[in-house]
Design a protein around this motif. Structure first.
Motif, PDB file in Angstrom:
ATOM      1  N   ASP A  65       0.851  -1.186   0.000  1.00 20.78           N
ATOM      2  CA  ASP A  65       0.000   0.000   0.000  1.00 20.78           C
ATOM      3  C   ASP A  65       0.894   1.247   0.000  1.00 20.78           C
ATOM      4  OD1 ASP A  65      -1.673   2.151   0.566  1.00 20.78           O
ATOM      5  OD2 ASP A  65      -2.870   1.045   2.029  1.00 20.78           O
ATOM      6  N   LEU A  67       0.291   4.388  -0.277  1.00 15.25           N
ATOM      7  CA  LEU A  67      -0.209   5.488   0.531  1.00 15.25           C
ATOM      8  C   LEU A  67       0.134   5.272   2.008  1.00 15.25           C
ATOM      9  CD1 LEU A  67      -1.744   8.133   0.758  1.00 15.25           C
ATOM     10  CD2 LEU A  67      -3.860   6.827   0.877  1.00 15.25           C
ATOM     11  N   LEU A  68      -0.052   4.062   2.490  1.00 12.85           N
ATOM     12  CA  LEU A  68       0.291   3.752   3.877  1.00 12.85           C
ATOM     13  C   LEU A  68       1.791   3.922   4.108  1.00 12.85           C
ATOM     14  CD1 LEU A  68      -0.389   2.747   6.706  1.00 12.85           C
ATOM     15  CD2 LEU A  68      -0.217   0.409   5.819  1.00 12.85           C
ATOM     16  N   GLU A  70       3.839   5.874   2.540  1.00  8.46           N
ATOM     17  CA  GLU A  70       4.146   7.307   2.533  1.00  8.46           C
ATOM     18  C   GLU A  70       3.731   7.952   3.852  1.00  8.46           C
ATOM     19  OE1 GLU A  70       5.568  10.859   1.975  1.00  8.46           O
ATOM     20  OE2 GLU A  70       6.027   9.138   0.699  1.00  8.46           O
ATOM     21  N   ARG A  71       2.585   7.561   4.389  1.00 13.03           N
ATOM     22  CA  ARG A  71       2.144   8.112   5.679  1.00 13.03           C
ATOM     23  C   ARG A  71       3.122   7.738   6.787  1.00 13.03           C
ATOM     24  NH1 ARG A  71      -3.665   6.320   6.837  1.00 13.03           N
ATOM     25  NH2 ARG A  71      -3.354   7.654   8.630  1.00 13.03           N
TER      26      ARG A  71
END
Length: 101
Positions: A65, A67-68, A70-71
């Motif tokens: 994932d 996005l995860l 990057e967070r």
């Protein structure tokens, strides 16, 4: 699992013998202690060893994932800059299973 490999050139780096327990020493071939390898074979008995890194299944989501991931990177960068907030003591949650409220 069957994989197809492009024709690669291999160099002979050592010769070894399988012991009575089916083990082969790879030290002379440059293998490092503790390193993991995926082992593949073909119908001719040729073995291909590919260095791998195993990760716990629960961490796989971070690798799949973007996005995860990057967070998480952003959170680490914030922490390195000292941009954190003390949210108190979370020790009361130590005995709870994941997903329990």
């Amino acid at each position: 699992m069957t994989t197809v490999h492009e024709r690669e050139e291999f160099e002979t780096v050592a010769e070894t013998e399988v012991d009575s327990r089916g083990r082969v020493s790879l030290g002379r071939a440059g293998a490092k202690p503790g390193r993991r390898y995926r082992v593949e074979s073909n119908p001719d008995g040729v073995l291909l060893l590919t260095p791998v890194v195993s990760i716990p299944e629960r961490e796989m989501q971070v690798w799949t994932d973007p996005l995860l991931a990057e967070r998480i990177r952003a959170g680490i960068e914030q922490a390195q800059r000292g941009e954190t907030a003390d949210l108190g003591d979370f020790s009361k949650y130590l005995d709870q299973e994941d997903g329990e409220d």
